[in-house]
Each structure stands twice: as C-alpha cells, then as structure tokens.
Design a protein around this motif. Structure first.
Motif, PDB file in Angstrom:
ATOM      1  N   SER A  25      44.549 -12.574  40.413  1.00 45.75           N
ATOM      2  CA  SER A  25      45.080 -12.081  41.698  1.00 45.75           C
ATOM      3  C   SER A  25      45.667 -10.687  41.689  1.00 45.75           C
ATOM      4  O   SER A  25      45.449  -9.860  42.521  1.00 45.75           O
ATOM      5  CB  SER A  25      45.890 -13.141  42.480  1.00 45.75           C
ATOM      6  OG  SER A  25      45.110 -14.302  42.590  1.00 45.75           O
ATOM      7  N   ASP A  44      49.435 -15.392  47.536  1.00 39.93           N
ATOM      8  CA  ASP A  44      48.949 -16.303  46.526  1.00 39.93           C
ATOM      9  C   ASP A  44      49.738 -15.803  45.246  1.00 39.93           C
ATOM     10  O   ASP A  44      50.223 -16.753  44.730  1.00 39.93           O
ATOM     11  CB  ASP A  44      47.320 -16.079  46.442  1.00 39.93           C
ATOM     12  CG  ASP A  44      47.024 -16.755  44.916  1.00 39.93           C
ATOM     13  OD1 ASP A  44      47.055 -18.109  44.885  1.00 39.93           O
ATOM     14  OD2 ASP A  44      46.442 -16.014  44.120  1.00 39.93           O
ATOM     15  N   SER A  48      52.022 -18.669  43.268  1.00 41.66           N
ATOM     16  CA  SER A  48      51.629 -18.894  41.945  1.00 41.66           C
ATOM     17  C   SER A  48      52.788 -18.630  40.907  1.00 41.66           C
ATOM     18  O   SER A  48      53.094 -19.326  40.021  1.00 41.66           O
ATOM     19  CB  SER A  48      50.277 -18.000  41.494  1.00 41.66           C
ATOM     20  OG  SER A  48      49.243 -18.325  42.168  1.00 41.66           O
TER      21      SER A  48
END
Length: 64
Positions: A25, A44, A48
């Motif tokens: 990402s 994200d 995460s």
C-alpha cells in the motif's frame, strides 16, 4: 494470559501478511494519481499500522 503455540504462530503469520500488505500500500500510493484512491490507501495504511502495533503487543505478551 498464556497463549498456545499455534495461537502465537497464527498471530505471527497474520502480522507477516499484514506487513506485506502495508508495504504494498505504501509503495503503490506513491504511484497513484487519483486522490480518492490515495485517501482509501492512506486509511488502509493507518489501519494496518495500528493493527500491526496490536499484533506486536500480543506477541510480546505471549513471550512472558
């Protein structure tokens, strides 16, 4: 709390997978031009990162 070996290994496996996803990402975010997609990827990354901190906490407590 005492964890069974298989539980520790599963958390370790999840953390390894999540680390790979986080790396992807972060890398791909630099290549994306669409701002809404960048925002989704940043969310994200944030989630995460927080999850990996929680996994690290679980794993450090499992060693005790």
């Amino acid at each position: 709390m005492k964890y069974a070996l298989h539980e520790v290994l599963e958390v370790h496996e999840i953390a390894a997978f999540k680390t790979t996803c986080l790396t992807k990402s972060k890398t791909m975010k630099a290549l994306v031009t669409d701002q809404s997609l960048k925002d989704i990827m940043q969310k994200d990354i944030d989630v995460s990162t927080r999850q990996l901190q929680e996994y690290a906490s679980i794993l450090s407590n499992a060693k005790q």
